[in-house]
Design a protein around this motif. Structure first.
Motif, short mmCIF file in Angstrom:
data_model
loop_
_atom_site.label_atom_id
_atom_site.label_comp_id
_atom_site.label_asym_id
_atom_site.label_seq_id
_atom_site.Cartn_x
_atom_site.Cartn_y
_atom_site.Cartn_z
N UNK A 320 -69.28 -32.92 -38.50
CA UNK A 320 -69.87 -31.94 -37.60
C UNK A 320 -71.51 -32.43 -36.97
N UNK A 321 -72.45 -33.05 -37.89
CA UNK A 321 -73.01 -33.72 -37.56
C UNK A 321 -73.16 -34.60 -36.69
N UNK A 322 -72.00 -35.63 -37.27
CA UNK A 322 -71.21 -37.29 -36.63
C UNK A 322 -71.35 -36.08 -35.25
N UNK A 323 -70.23 -35.99 -34.92
CA UNK A 323 -70.35 -34.60 -33.31
C UNK A 323 -71.49 -34.81 -32.28
N UNK A 324 -72.25 -34.08 -33.50
CA UNK A 324 -73.37 -33.13 -32.56
C UNK A 324 -73.99 -34.54 -32.25
N UNK A 325 -74.44 -35.30 -32.77
CA UNK A 325 -75.27 -36.68 -32.91
C UNK A 325 -74.40 -37.35 -31.44
N UNK A 326 -73.24 -37.78 -31.89
CA UNK A 326 -72.89 -38.34 -30.74
C UNK A 326 -73.00 -38.05 -28.82
N UNK A 327 -72.31 -36.66 -29.31
CA UNK A 327 -72.81 -35.58 -27.97
C UNK A 327 -74.26 -36.07 -27.29
#
Length: 483
Positions: A320-327
């Motif tokens: 979830x954190x990875x997706x958030x930072x990528x966004x």
């Protein structure tokens, strides 16, 4: 903003003197008293040194109080105010905080009105609101040793004249303790003897530190007599957890012991530059992950790298954190960027590049004390000449029964591995390292975490007159370190 004199005009002196009548240690306010101090000095006088109605038997509406205005577990802030109302069943009070202490309040309405609710256990009522009251109490206590009444009165007057005219201001523990009829120390700080390297020795040392701190004294400890990590403890057929772990246990007493007065205690803990645990000791309080990573990536000494890695904590990003930072990063080339600043995008990119977050293990380790390294002339010479330096300790693992007996009885009286070797006892070199690597490590950690300090212990012993009496400098108290 109110001045101290304006605030004093709000205190009902007549009622305060009636309250004071219940406390024989406290002298009533008289018309000739005028020293209140101002600003921080005033707060410190009232909070640290003034005699208080700690049991709150006289506390009532309108009373002038010292209280915790910001109830932060790590960084509480004290201030002054007046009781608006008291809820005895809930053990709480409504207090109007003086304007100069409102800036730390959390809520806008509290800042504007100054009205806050606090538990009674963080509110104290000072009975001494003028410095002359403290001076009279101190003079009474200091003169009490005289057995002749006329001499006692003469001594009281001499003490009071000097104190009330500010010709002489005692140390804080004297200001608080003298004449208070409490079991507190009149000494601000103490230095403990070297610790005997045994469970009993550590327990006895810990007990004495706790006793001193409970009575208001600060303590200095040199842990260099404690055997290094993983050294054999033959009595239990095990290995030592090391000097630094035991010193952390002693440092925790600062958080546990509430001193006489309203303050927490202070400790100074030291370790000699020749001790095998010195690298662990120096890095133990580093709170900056970037500096730990710098040490890992840039120093050559493997033990420094190892200790930095042991202190550094890495937490991988969740999906979830990875997706958030990528966004967030995906907005980099989008007009308007979805409200994300350049700094936010750069931070998100860094998190993705690293794959997680860096922090430190055991962030509370040794936080109950300041730490300093005892620097010897031998070490400083090795630094200056760019030489290797030996980390050494008595070779307890190879000692005979007779040698171990001598170690148990004499080592803590010496506390210096050089002196121990000169006496003919076996000393083990645990490792050799470049003196400059150790010196640079001290400087890096001191620069980015303000710890450790340094104490030139050989210089101190060369210059002290204590050697004329058969003593030597072991450490300093918290007031004596070099940061």
């Amino acid at each position: 903003m109110q001045t101290a004199n304006e605030t004093m005009n709000q205190i009902n002196i007549e009622q305060l003197n009636k309250d004071i009548g219940l406390f024989p240690q406290v002298h009533p306010v008289t018309e000739d008293m005028n020293i209140t101090h101002a600003g921080v000095s005033r707060l410190v006088m009232l909070d640290r040194y003034a005699f208080k109605d700690t049991e709150k038997v006289t506390l009532t509406k309108g009373d002038f109080v010292v209280l915790t205005v910001k109830d932060d577990p790590k960084f509480p802030a004290r201030g002054l105010g007046y009781i608006v109302s008291i809820d005895w069943q809930q053990a709480k009070a409504e207090v109007k905080v003086e304007p100069e202490f409102r800036s730390v309040l959390d809520k806008p309405e509290e800042v504007e009105t100054g009205i806050i609710n606090r538990k009674l256990d963080v509110i104290d009522k000072p009975l001494e609101v003028f410095y002359e009251q403290i001076a009279k109490r101190n003079a009474t206590g200091l003169a009490a040793v005289e057995t002749d009444e006329a001499k006692r009165q003469e001594s009281f007057q001499q003490f009071y004249n000097e104190l009330s005219n500010l010709n002489f201001i005692p140390a804080g523990r004297v200001l608080y303790g003298a004449g208070s009829e409490t079991d507190v120390t009149y000494f601000n700080c103490y230095v403990m003897p070297f610790i005997q390297d045994s469970r009993e020795g550590i327990s006895d040392h810990r007990k004495q530190v706790m006793e001193i701190m409970s009575r208001g004294g600060g303590v200095g400890t040199n842990g260099s007599t404690l055997r290094p990590r993983n050294a054999l403890a033959r009595g239990v057929n095990g290995k030592s957890s090391g000097s630094v772990s035991w010193l952390d246990d002693i440092a925790k007493l600062t958080h546990l012991v509430e001193q006489g007065g309203s303050r927490r205690g202070a400790q100074m803990i030291m370790l000699a530059d020749w001790h095998p645990d010195i690298v662990e000791f120096i890095i133990s309080k580093m709170q900056n992950p970037r500096i730990l990573r710098f040490l890992i990536e840039n120093v050559d000494d493997e033990v420094i790298k190892q200790q930095a890695k042991a202190k550094l904590k890495f937490t991988p990003l969740s999906a979830t954190e990875r997706d958030m930072y990528q966004s967030i990063v995906n907005y980099k080339n989008v007009e308007g960027r979805g409200g994300f600043t350049d700094a936010a995008i750069a931070d998100a990119q860094e998190k993705l590049d690293l794959g997680g977050n860096y922090d430190v293990h055991n962030s509370e380790f040794l936080t109950g004390a300041n730490i300093s390294v005892c620097l010897t002339n031998d070490f400083m010479d090795a630094v200056e000449n760019d030489e290797m330096y030996d980390l050494r300790f008595p070779d307890v693992e190879s000692y005979t029964k007779e040698e171990m007996k001598a170690y148990n009885e004499e080592w803590h009286e010496s506390g210096d591995v050089r002196e121990w070797a000169d006496k003919g006892y076996k000393v083990r070199t645990y490792r050799r390292m470049k003196a400059k690597d150790l010196w640079n490590l001290i400087n890096i950690c001191a620069t980015y975490s303000a710890e450790p300090g340094i104490f030139f212990i050989d210089n101190a012993n060369d210059k002290t007159n204590a050697t004329s009496y058969g003593h030597k400098v072991v450490a300093t108290n918290p007031c004596g370190k070099v940061a």
